[in-house]
Design a protein around this motif. Structure first.
Motif, short mmCIF file in Angstrom:
data_model
loop_
_atom_site.label_atom_id
_atom_site.label_comp_id
_atom_site.label_asym_id
_atom_site.label_seq_id
_atom_site.Cartn_x
_atom_site.Cartn_y
_atom_site.Cartn_z
N SER A 196 0.84 -1.19 0.00
CA SER A 196 0.00 0.00 0.00
C SER A 196 0.88 1.24 0.00
N PRO A 204 -7.62 -4.75 -12.03
CA PRO A 204 -8.35 -4.05 -10.97
C PRO A 204 -9.61 -4.85 -10.59
N ALA A 233 -4.54 6.38 -7.80
CA ALA A 233 -5.56 5.40 -7.39
C ALA A 233 -5.94 4.45 -8.52
N THR A 274 -4.35 0.96 -8.69
CA THR A 274 -4.70 -0.09 -7.74
C THR A 274 -5.19 -1.33 -8.47
N GLN A 322 -0.56 -7.70 -4.77
CA GLN A 322 -1.53 -6.62 -4.68
C GLN A 322 -0.84 -5.27 -4.51
N THR A 370 -2.01 -1.31 -3.81
CA THR A 370 -3.11 -0.44 -3.43
C THR A 370 -2.58 0.98 -3.25
N SER A 403 -3.66 4.81 -2.28
CA SER A 403 -4.70 5.62 -1.63
C SER A 403 -4.48 7.08 -1.97
#
Length: 126
Positions: free
Chosen positions: A11, A40, A88, A91, A121, A123, A125
């Motif tokens: 992240s 996604p 974003a 992601t 993964q 991610t 933000s």
């Protein structure tokens, strides 16, 4: 058969960077291209970047040009994806894949790849 293992996801805040690694093992001599793909949530898998194992030629999707860089270390059988200026829309689950043989379709076409990693993964933000 080629085995691929991704790592390096996580992240990060918008504008940040991550580097994904893809370690390959098995019968890698047959590999002509190694690609990075992403999927996604609830969307189709798309090609992000690919690199020719022999020539080092690189191909990028328009959406990541100038922000992502694919590279390889043949001595380590590893392909990297440096991702900068993340937002974003980046992601997704990221996969690396290996392609053998010759195809009429370009190297960002997922169906032409026959060996896939388990995914990592990413991610971002805002």
């Amino acid at each position: 058969q080629v085995q691929l293992v991704e790592s390096g996801g996580g992240s990060v805040q918008s504008g940040g960077s991550l580097r994904l690694s893809c370690v390959m093992s098995g019968y890698t001599d047959s590999t002509r291209w190694v690609g990075w793909f992403r999927q996604p949530p609830e969307k189709e898998r798309e090609g992000v970047a690919a690199i020719s194992s022999s020539s080092g030629n690189k191909v990028y999707a328009d959406s990541v040009k100038g922000r992502f860089t694919i590279s390889q270390d043949n001595a380590k059988n590893t392909v990297y994806l440096q991702m900068d200026s993340l937002n974003a829309e980046d992601t997704a689950m990221y996969y690396c894949a290996a392609r053998s043989g010759r195809w009429a379709s370009g190297p960002l076409t997922a169906r032409t790849y026959n060996s896939w990693g388990q995914g990592s993964q990413v991610t971002v933000s805002s």
